[in-house]
Design an enzyme around this catalytic site. Structure first.
Site, short mmCIF file in Angstrom:
data_model
loop_
_atom_site.label_atom_id
_atom_site.label_comp_id
_atom_site.label_asym_id
_atom_site.label_seq_id
_atom_site.Cartn_x
_atom_site.Cartn_y
_atom_site.Cartn_z
N GLU A 1 44.61 30.91 9.10
CA GLU A 1 44.77 31.55 10.40
C GLU A 1 45.58 30.59 11.26
O GLU A 1 45.05 29.74 11.95
CB GLU A 1 43.41 31.85 11.05
CG GLU A 1 43.53 32.74 12.28
CD GLU A 1 43.19 32.06 13.60
OE1 GLU A 1 43.48 32.65 14.65
OE2 GLU A 1 42.65 30.94 13.61
N ASP B 1 39.69 29.00 9.81
CA ASP B 1 39.91 29.29 11.22
C ASP B 1 40.68 28.15 11.90
O ASP B 1 40.38 26.98 11.69
CB ASP B 1 38.53 29.45 11.89
CG ASP B 1 38.63 29.79 13.35
OD1 ASP B 1 39.24 30.82 13.66
OD2 ASP B 1 38.11 29.01 14.17
C1 GLC Z 1 40.30 31.54 15.97
C2 GLC Z 1 39.56 32.84 16.18
C3 GLC Z 1 39.35 33.03 17.64
C4 GLC Z 1 38.59 31.86 18.19
C5 GLC Z 1 39.27 30.55 17.84
C6 GLC Z 1 38.35 29.39 18.05
O1 GLC Z 1 41.57 31.58 16.55
O2 GLC Z 1 40.26 33.89 15.62
O3 GLC Z 1 38.65 34.23 17.87
O4 GLC Z 1 38.50 31.98 19.57
O5 GLC Z 1 39.62 30.49 16.49
O6 GLC Z 1 37.39 29.34 17.02
C1 GLC Z 2 45.33 30.40 20.00
C2 GLC Z 2 45.31 29.82 18.66
C3 GLC Z 2 45.00 30.84 17.64
C4 GLC Z 2 43.80 31.68 18.05
C5 GLC Z 2 43.92 32.20 19.43
C6 GLC Z 2 42.65 32.85 19.85
O1 GLC Z 2 46.44 31.22 20.10
O2 GLC Z 2 46.56 29.25 18.35
O3 GLC Z 2 44.70 30.17 16.46
O4 GLC Z 2 43.73 32.80 17.23
O5 GLC Z 2 44.18 31.14 20.28
O6 GLC Z 2 42.88 33.77 20.86
#
Ligand code: GLC
Ligand code: GLC
Length: 646
Positions: free
Chosen positions: A336, A294
């Site tokens: 991600e 993540d």
């Molecule tokens: C990732 C997840 C998102 C979350 C963020 C912080 O982007 O997909 O849902 O808010 O990480 O953990």
């Molecule tokens: C930001 C982060 C991404 C995450 C998202 C959550 O765009 O870069 O990693 O998924 O926030 O909404």
């Protein structure tokens, strides 16, 4: 005195020193499992040099480097000895077929345990449904202990070893993993490794002033350093808090990239790496086969930079990967990184993340639906789709998060498109504010300072179904259904693992109920995080209803994918169509070929027949789509139609 340092000499010495250290320290365990020890030493010998170099690179300047290295290796050995027999067998199977995830049989799904089936036992009971769909990969959204109330949908983890009680127990998770595996489905879960919740034991001890634990986070006594950092940082959740820091106790500040209750871990401290490596192996030993890393972009910070995608972030992931190769080799990583496409690509490598979300394809599919143009999409597929042959994209149209318009401004400029203006248009379009827009989306994290914004909403609502059902008629409903199937058709065939956000296969619409929940009302992503309506699922067999039309259309697409070996691997060639609304690509795998056409406009389009005729498969069967086969030099493609020749 010769001060020259030889990494390879040091590596050999360290290997000898550490393996004999482990032999003494773990003598009892080794005596019980001599074969296990043999296998471990073999893998350690193969991967230690790589791991040592990466770890040295990160932590070589620490006076107690070797102490941390020994600590890490001890944990690696222990985790291996605890690895259940069937997972050790899986390790060997995967080592002999390392590219298993590139098969055209692969199909992913993602769910929230509670919203989909109440708890882990409920998910188990849904295995027949997963099989009906053809899933081979199931991502469960975070289900670990989390704060009550706001917890970012579980992305604020209070313990990586405890399941949040109403969802079940760790034993139930391991047992679910086993049953899924028996059904041919790999369990995928997050390692939320950039931050913990502020209720994690480590955070509590940090709050109590224990220095070892304070050093696991990035805590500052006053605003001096935070202010200096913030000069170059991007704001991630500006609606929730400005800047990247939140108050710590009465006078200090703690780094919080996301919400104020999500404290960023301090990976400059080797103890943090070691603890998270343990947590990762613990998860792997429960039967998790793919770890979604993540928020990878944010894990390393350095003053004067934007603290995203720094070189050390890559070094860290590679070190975690080496850890997996030694103690849980079946484990794969999925990154991600929802960032600039150049940066997304840098995480993809057999030695780093074997899998990666494809946020660019996702965003550009929505872009093409809005503009009815395929220019940005074809350009991206031609120039940016190609990745290392031993890796794979995870292609999706929706997930639990918002849609960010992460295309490259330079790419757009080459087509005469101004990135900033175009993003503004897309936000207006998907909020339903642009004249003629079919979408019903909501803004997410609108930044008043920069005008930046992202979009929330379910696939069906964004594709026009909500508006068509509530305000329009059967013709618009039909178009919305075609849009849904069109973009799913592309993720089924483009190369990589298609990932369904479950609920989309029955055209679930936005749910505005989150606005009544004080813990959710500020986060529009909840509009597309729905409690599954199993009555609606039953409608999937009705060929005349909306659910059934989407579900059965989806099933046809899945069947086409699974029938054609050309959809293995990730080789894709863009074929120019001489029509700005029609996308065409060719897929090749060994001697198999398939050609795909997609019409993004609501009007019938034609393309010259020679476009298809240049391929030897031209007179083969058309597998899906209603359009006419080439005649009189022209091939006509129905509105929003998706065609596969193979
Ligand atoms: C990732 C997840 C998102 C979350 C963020 C912080 O982007 O997909 O849902 O808010 O990480 O953990
Ligand atoms: C930001 C982060 C991404 C995450 C998202 C959550 O765009 O870069 O990693 O998924 O926030 O909404």
């Amino acid at each position: 005195m010769n001060m020259s340092f030889s990494l390879s000499r040091e590596t050999d010495r360290s290997f000898d020193r550490i393996s004999s250290y482990l032999e003494t320290r773990l003598a009892d365990v080794i005596a019980n499992d001599p074969r296990g020890w043999q296998i471990f030493v073999q893998r350690l010998r193969a991967h230690f040099p790589g791991l040592f170099e990466l770890y040295f690179n990160l932590y070589g300047s620490h006076y107690d480097f070797f102490f941390h290295l020994e600590d890490l290796l001890t944990n690696l050995a222990q985790a291996w000895f605890e690895r259940p027999v069937e997972l050790r067998e899986l390790d060997s199977t995967r080592e002999t077929n390392p590219l298993w995830f590139q098969s055209n049989q692969m199909l992913g799904g993602v769910i929230y345990v509670d919203l989909f089936a109440e708890n882990l036992e409920g998910v188990k009971a849904k295995i027949p449904y997963f099989r009906e769909l053809g899933l081979t990969y199931l991502h469960l959204m975070p289900l670990f202990k989390m704060p009550k109330g706001e917890n970012d949908g579980g992305y604020a983890v209070s313990s990586y070893r405890d399941v949040q009680p109403p969802l079940g127990t760790m034993e139930q998770l391991a047992s679910l993993a086993r049953e899924l595996r028996e059904a041919g489905i790999s369990l995928v879960m997050d390692l939320v490794f950039n931050h913990t919740s502020d209720e994690h034991l480590w955070a509590e001890k940090a709050r109590a002033g224990q220095s070892d634990f304070m050093e696991m986070y990035r805590i500052f006594p006053d605003r001096t350093e935070p202010n200096a950092y913030e000069r170059t940082l991007r704001e991630i959740f500006p609606e929730e808090h400005r800047g990247a820091f939140s108050p710590f106790q009465n006078d200090g500040w703690v780094w919080t990239t996301f919400h104020k209750y999500q404290w960023d871990l301090n990976y400059a401290n080797p103890a943090v790496f070691n603890r998270m490596a343990e947590e990762m192996l613990f998860l792997a030993n429960q039967g998790v086969e793919v770890i979604r890393l993540d928020a990878v972009a944010f894990i390393w910070k350095q003053m004067g930079t934007n603290c995203e995608n720094l070189p050390q972030a890559h070094t860290l992931i590679r070190a975690f990967n080496a850890v997996a190769r030694i103690s849980a080799p079946a484990l794969l990583f999925k990154s991600e990184a929802i960032v600039h496409p150049d940066e997304v690509a840098r995480y993809i490598d057999p030695a780093e993340c074997q899998l990666s979300y494809n946020p660019l394809l996702m965003a550009l599919l929505w872009n093409s639906l809005a503009t009815r143009q395929v220019n940005l999409l074809s350009q991206a597929l031609a120039a940016r789709f190609n990745i290392h042959p031993q890796t794979a994209w995870v292609n999706y149209v929706r997930c639990h998060d918002d849609i960010g318009w992460t295309f490259s401004d330079e790419d757009a400029a080459r087509l005469g498109i101004n990135g900033t203006d175009h993003r503004h248009f897309l936000n207006e379009f998907y909020r339903g504010r642009f004249p003629g827009s079919f979408a019903r989306g909501l803004p997410f994290q609108e930044n008043v300072k920069t005008g930046d914004c992202r979009i929330s909403g379910t696939c069906a609502s964004l594709a026009g179904l909500e508006k068509a059902l509530r305000e329009e008629g059967p013709n618009e409903v039909d178009l919305a259904i075609r849009r849904i199937l069109l973009i799913h058709g592309i993720i089924m065939t483009a190369g990589g693992i298609p990932l369904l956000y479950l609920g989309d296969e029955i055209a679930a619409l936005n749910d505005y109920g989150y606005l009544n929940d004080p813990h959710k009302m500020h986060d529009s992503r909840w509009v597309h995080r729905l409690r599954m309506d199993w009555e609606k699922f039953k409608m999937r067999i009705d060929p005349d209803g909306v659910e059934g039309r989407v579900y059965q259309g989806m099933q046809k697409l899945i069947a086409v994918r699974k029938m054609n070996e050309a959809f293995c691997g990730n080789e894709l060639t863009i074929v120019p169509t001489e029509n700005e609304h029609v996308l065409c690509f060719m897929r090749a795998y060994n001697d198999k070929r398939a050609v795909v056409f997609a019409n993004f406009s609501e009007k019938v389009q034609t393309v010259p027949s020679r476009i298809l005729e240049q391929f030897s498969i031209y007179n083969k069967e058309q597998q899906i789509g209603r359009s006419n086969l080439p005649s009189s030099g022209k091939m006509t493609i129905e509105p929003l139609d998706f065609l596969v020749f193979a």
